[in-house]
Design an enzyme around this catalytic site. Sequence first.
Site, PDB file in Angstrom:
ATOM      1  N   CYS A   3       0.868  -1.187   0.000  1.00 16.70           N
ATOM      2  CA  CYS A   3       0.000   0.000   0.000  1.00 16.70           C
ATOM      3  C   CYS A   3       0.900   1.230   0.000  1.00 16.70           C
ATOM      4  O   CYS A   3       2.086   1.136  -0.356  1.00 16.70           O
ATOM      5  CB  CYS A   3      -0.997  -0.027   1.154  1.00 16.70           C
ATOM      6  SG  CYS A   3      -0.268   0.020   2.806  1.00 16.70           S
ATOM      7  N   ARG A   9      -3.283  -0.606   5.549  1.00 21.85           N
ATOM      8  CA  ARG A   9      -3.915  -1.690   4.781  1.00 21.85           C
ATOM      9  C   ARG A   9      -3.010  -2.899   4.581  1.00 21.85           C
ATOM     10  O   ARG A   9      -3.402  -4.031   4.899  1.00 21.85           O
ATOM     11  CB  ARG A   9      -4.367  -1.167   3.408  1.00 21.85           C
ATOM     12  CG  ARG A   9      -5.480  -0.152   3.487  1.00 21.85           C
ATOM     13  CD  ARG A   9      -5.646   0.598   2.171  1.00 21.85           C
ATOM     14  NE  ARG A   9      -4.515   1.479   1.917  1.00 21.85           N
ATOM     15  CZ  ARG A   9      -4.319   2.175   0.802  1.00 21.85           C
ATOM     16  NH1 ARG A   9      -5.184   2.061  -0.183  1.00 21.85           N
ATOM     17  NH2 ARG A   9      -3.264   2.956   0.671  1.00 21.85           N
ATOM     18  N   ASP A 114      -8.320   3.661   1.513  1.00 18.56           N
ATOM     19  CA  ASP A 114      -7.316   4.046   2.506  1.00 18.56           C
ATOM     20  C   ASP A 114      -8.042   4.581   3.745  1.00 18.56           C
ATOM     21  O   ASP A 114      -8.734   5.596   3.666  1.00 18.56           O
ATOM     22  CB  ASP A 114      -6.420   5.126   1.895  1.00 18.56           C
ATOM     23  CG  ASP A 114      -5.260   5.482   2.805  1.00 18.56           C
ATOM     24  OD1 ASP A 114      -5.284   5.097   3.996  1.00 18.56           O
ATOM     25  OD2 ASP A 114      -4.326   6.141   2.325  1.00 18.56           O
TER      26      ASP A 114
HETATM   27  P1  4NP Z   1      -1.744   2.828   4.139  1.00 14.63           P
HETATM   28  O1  4NP Z   1      -2.355   4.187   4.717  1.00 14.63           O
HETATM   29  O2  4NP Z   1      -1.236   3.160   2.740  1.00 14.63           O
HETATM   30  O3  4NP Z   1      -2.909   1.906   4.111  1.00 14.63           O
HETATM   31  O4  4NP Z   1      -0.655   2.421   5.081  1.00 14.63           O
HETATM   32  C1  4NP Z   1      -1.603   5.361   4.783  1.00 14.63           C
HETATM   33  C2  4NP Z   1      -0.761   5.544   5.849  1.00 14.63           C
HETATM   34  C3  4NP Z   1      -0.006   6.715   5.945  1.00 14.63           C
HETATM   35  C4  4NP Z   1      -0.110   7.665   4.971  1.00 14.63           C
HETATM   36  C5  4NP Z   1      -0.962   7.470   3.886  1.00 14.63           C
HETATM   37  C6  4NP Z   1      -1.696   6.315   3.810  1.00 14.63           C
HETATM   38  N1  4NP Z   1       0.634   8.856   5.073  1.00 14.63           N
HETATM   39  O5  4NP Z   1       0.449   9.740   4.233  1.00 14.63           O
HETATM   40  O6  4NP Z   1       1.459   8.976   5.994  1.00 14.63           O
END
Ligand code: 4NP
Length: 143
Positions: A3, A9, A114
Amino acid sequence: MVCLGNICRSPLAEGIVRHLAADAQLDWKVASAGTGNWHVGQPADKRSIAVARSYGYDISKQRAKHFNAAMFEDFDHILVMDKNNLRDVLKLAKNDEQRKKVRLFLTGETDVTDPYFDDQLFDPVFQTIEQRAKKLVEELRAK
Ligand code: 4NP
């Protein structure tokens, strides 16, 4: 399992698939990584750890990694959570063999939402990932 941040995720996907594979006595190497590097070395988001725990999965020992090109060689399948991840991972692929390993985790061109900015999304996102993970393990073990 890939991800963006590797804290919400894909750590869920990693933990769930590893758990299901172990239950099925499959000797699989399962990992996750993010296309972004902001969270490298950190545990998963507290909300992902909590929702996983509430359904009987422990993802608390997993640590975030940055997706890198060597992972195309280390893994047979690269499952990405959304179409942005798909684009970013494919940019790093060197040939068709590597490109063929990459696909969306969900079927039907659907993204895993997300949940980072909405606490309420962690439970439905968990359920979506778990449901698909069960099918995926059945699908991949039959290969
Ligand atoms: P992930 O969610 O891609 O599902 O881990 C996110 C976690 C952190 C960030 C963006 C999406 N971020 O911008 O820090």
